[in-house]
Design a protein around this motif. Structure first.
Motif, PDB file in Angstrom:
ATOM      1  N   MET A  97      37.415  37.917  68.494  1.00 31.77           N
ATOM      2  CA  MET A  97      37.558  39.292  68.004  1.00 31.77           C
ATOM      3  C   MET A  97      37.656  40.264  69.167  1.00 31.77           C
ATOM      4  N   GLY A  98      37.008  39.939  70.262  1.00 33.29           N
ATOM      5  CA  GLY A  98      37.104  40.796  71.438  1.00 33.29           C
ATOM      6  C   GLY A  98      38.532  40.882  71.926  1.00 33.29           C
ATOM      7  N   TYR A  99      39.174  39.748  71.977  1.00 32.35           N
ATOM      8  CA  TYR A  99      40.574  39.736  72.410  1.00 32.35           C
ATOM      9  C   TYR A  99      41.450  40.483  71.415  1.00 32.35           C
ATOM     10  N   ARG A 129      40.592  42.878  69.386  1.00 34.15           N
ATOM     11  CA  ARG A 129      40.364  44.312  69.480  1.00 34.15           C
ATOM     12  C   ARG A 129      41.000  44.884  70.730  1.00 34.15           C
ATOM     13  N   GLN A 130      41.029  44.076  71.775  1.00 37.83           N
ATOM     14  CA  GLN A 130      41.600  44.556  73.022  1.00 37.83           C
ATOM     15  C   GLN A 130      43.101  44.765  72.871  1.00 37.83           C
ATOM     16  N   ARG A 131      43.713  43.922  72.107  1.00 33.81           N
ATOM     17  CA  ARG A 131      45.165  43.950  72.020  1.00 33.81           C
ATOM     18  C   ARG A 131      45.674  44.871  70.917  1.00 33.81           C
ATOM     19  N   ARG A 132      44.897  45.079  69.882  1.00 36.63           N
ATOM     20  CA  ARG A 132      45.418  45.795  68.733  1.00 36.63           C
ATOM     21  C   ARG A 132      44.640  47.078  68.518  1.00 36.63           C
ATOM     22  N   SER A 133      45.380  48.068  68.149  1.00 39.16           N
ATOM     23  CA  SER A 133      44.693  49.288  67.748  1.00 39.16           C
ATOM     24  C   SER A 133      44.104  49.070  66.360  1.00 39.16           C
ATOM     25  N   GLN A 134      43.239  49.963  66.014  1.00 35.56           N
ATOM     26  CA  GLN A 134      42.632  49.884  64.680  1.00 35.56           C
ATOM     27  C   GLN A 134      43.711  49.901  63.604  1.00 35.56           C
ATOM     28  N   GLU A 135      44.674  50.778  63.797  1.00 37.76           N
ATOM     29  CA  GLU A 135      45.718  50.935  62.794  1.00 37.76           C
ATOM     30  C   GLU A 135      46.512  49.645  62.612  1.00 37.76           C
ATOM     31  N   GLU A 136      46.914  49.091  63.730  1.00 31.49           N
ATOM     32  CA  GLU A 136      47.662  47.828  63.647  1.00 31.49           C
ATOM     33  C   GLU A 136      46.819  46.757  62.978  1.00 31.49           C
ATOM     34  N   GLY A 137      45.551  46.784  63.296  1.00 26.22           N
ATOM     35  CA  GLY A 137      44.664  45.791  62.714  1.00 26.22           C
ATOM     36  C   GLY A 137      44.646  45.894  61.201  1.00 26.22           C
ATOM     37  N   GLU A 138      44.625  47.128  60.719  1.00 27.16           N
ATOM     38  CA  GLU A 138      44.584  47.298  59.265  1.00 27.16           C
ATOM     39  C   GLU A 138      45.875  46.830  58.612  1.00 27.16           C
ATOM     40  N   VAL A 139      46.981  47.103  59.287  1.00 24.70           N
ATOM     41  CA  VAL A 139      48.256  46.633  58.751  1.00 24.70           C
ATOM     42  C   VAL A 139      48.242  45.113  58.645  1.00 24.70           C
ATOM     43  N   LEU A 140      47.793  44.489  59.730  1.00 23.73           N
ATOM     44  CA  LEU A 140      47.747  43.026  59.721  1.00 23.73           C
ATOM     45  C   LEU A 140      46.806  42.525  58.641  1.00 23.73           C
ATOM     46  N   LEU A 141      45.693  43.204  58.535  1.00 25.42           N
ATOM     47  CA  LEU A 141      44.712  42.787  57.539  1.00 25.42           C
ATOM     48  C   LEU A 141      45.302  42.907  56.134  1.00 25.42           C
ATOM     49  N   ASN A 142      45.976  44.022  55.885  1.00 20.06           N
ATOM     50  CA  ASN A 142      46.573  44.213  54.564  1.00 20.06           C
ATOM     51  C   ASN A 142      47.638  43.165  54.281  1.00 20.06           C
ATOM     52  N   GLU A 143      48.403  42.850  55.322  1.00 15.29           N
ATOM     53  CA  GLU A 143      49.410  41.792  55.124  1.00 15.29           C
ATOM     54  C   GLU A 143      48.743  40.480  54.779  1.00 15.29           C
ATOM     55  N   ALA A 144      47.690  40.198  55.525  1.00 16.87           N
ATOM     56  CA  ALA A 144      46.998  38.938  55.280  1.00 16.87           C
ATOM     57  C   ALA A 144      46.423  38.904  53.875  1.00 16.87           C
ATOM     58  N   LEU A 145      45.828  40.019  53.460  1.00 19.08           N
ATOM     59  CA  LEU A 145      45.255  40.075  52.109  1.00 19.08           C
ATOM     60  C   LEU A 145      46.349  39.933  51.057  1.00 19.08           C
ATOM     61  N   ALA A 146      47.491  40.586  51.341  1.00 20.69           N
ATOM     62  CA  ALA A 146      48.593  40.505  50.388  1.00 20.69           C
ATOM     63  C   ALA A 146      49.068  39.066  50.259  1.00 20.69           C
ATOM     64  N   LYS A 147      49.101  38.366  51.377  1.00 20.34           N
ATOM     65  CA  LYS A 147      49.522  36.962  51.327  1.00 20.34           C
ATOM     66  C   LYS A 147      48.541  36.157  50.506  1.00 20.34           C
ATOM     67  N   ALA A 196      39.420  50.416  88.289  1.00 24.34           N
ATOM     68  CA  ALA A 196      38.474  49.897  87.301  1.00 24.34           C
ATOM     69  C   ALA A 196      38.316  48.402  87.498  1.00 24.34           C
ATOM     70  N   VAL A 197      37.116  47.958  87.375  1.00 25.02           N
ATOM     71  CA  VAL A 197      36.859  46.528  87.527  1.00 25.02           C
ATOM     72  C   VAL A 197      37.311  45.823  86.264  1.00 25.02           C
ATOM     73  N   GLU A 198      38.178  44.866  86.469  1.00 24.02           N
ATOM     74  CA  GLU A 198      38.574  44.064  85.316  1.00 24.02           C
ATOM     75  C   GLU A 198      37.335  43.374  84.786  1.00 24.02           C
ATOM     76  N   SER A 199      37.324  43.224  83.490  1.00 24.66           N
ATOM     77  CA  SER A 199      36.151  42.589  82.921  1.00 24.66           C
ATOM     78  C   SER A 199      35.959  41.200  83.510  1.00 24.66           C
ATOM     79  N   ASN A 200      34.813  41.006  84.098  1.00 26.25           N
ATOM     80  CA  ASN A 200      34.532  39.695  84.666  1.00 26.25           C
ATOM     81  C   ASN A 200      33.792  38.812  83.684  1.00 26.25           C
TER      82      ASN A 200
END
Ligand code: ZN
Length: 112
Positions: free
Chosen positions: A85-87, A89-107, A74-78
C-alpha cells in the motif's frame, strides 16, 4: 664506528633529472561545493568540460549532497521495505485511487 651504507644518499624518488612535472599537463578543473543533509561539506573537482551533477554523494556519510547549503537534497527513503500500500500510495493520487477502486468494484459487481 658503525657507519651506514649511505642508504640516504640519492634517496629521492621519482625526481626526473630535468625536473619534469610528474603528471604532464593537468586538465583544467573546477571545484564544486556540495553540502549534505548532515552538514558535511565536500569539494569534488570536475574536468571543465564535465557537467557538474546536481547531486553528489557525500563522501563522509553517503547522503545525497547538493550545491545549495540551505537546501540539501531530500533524502530518498532508506526504508528497506515498504508495504504494498505504501508503494501504491506513493504512485497514485487519492483521486486516481478512487477511480481504480470504483473500476475494481464495478468489475466485482459485473457492471463492466
Ligand atoms: Zn554527509
Amino acid at each position: 664506528m658503525a657507519q651506514g651504507r649511505g642508504g640516504l644518499r640519492g634517496a629521492r624518488i621519482g625526481a626526473g633529472p630535468l625536473g619534469e612535472p610528474e603528471r604532464g599537463d593537468l586538465a583544467p578543473r573546477v571545484v564544486a561545493s556540495f553540502w549534505c543533509g548532515n552538514g558535511h561539506h565536500s569539494q569534488p573537482s570536475f574536468a571543465v568540460e564535465a557537467v557538474v551533477p546536481d547531486v553528489w554523494d557525500c563522501p563522509k556519510c553517503g547522503l545525497p549532497a547538493g550545491p545549495d547549503r540551505e537546501n540539501t537534497p531530500a533524502v530518498e527513503s532508506n526504508a528497506p521495505y515498504m508495504t504494498h500500500m505504501g508503494y501504491v500510495r506513493q504512485r497514485r493520487s487519492q483521486e486516481e485511487g478512487e477511480v481504480l477502486l470504483n473500476e475494481a468494484l464495478a468489475k466485482l459487481r459485473g457492471t463492466i
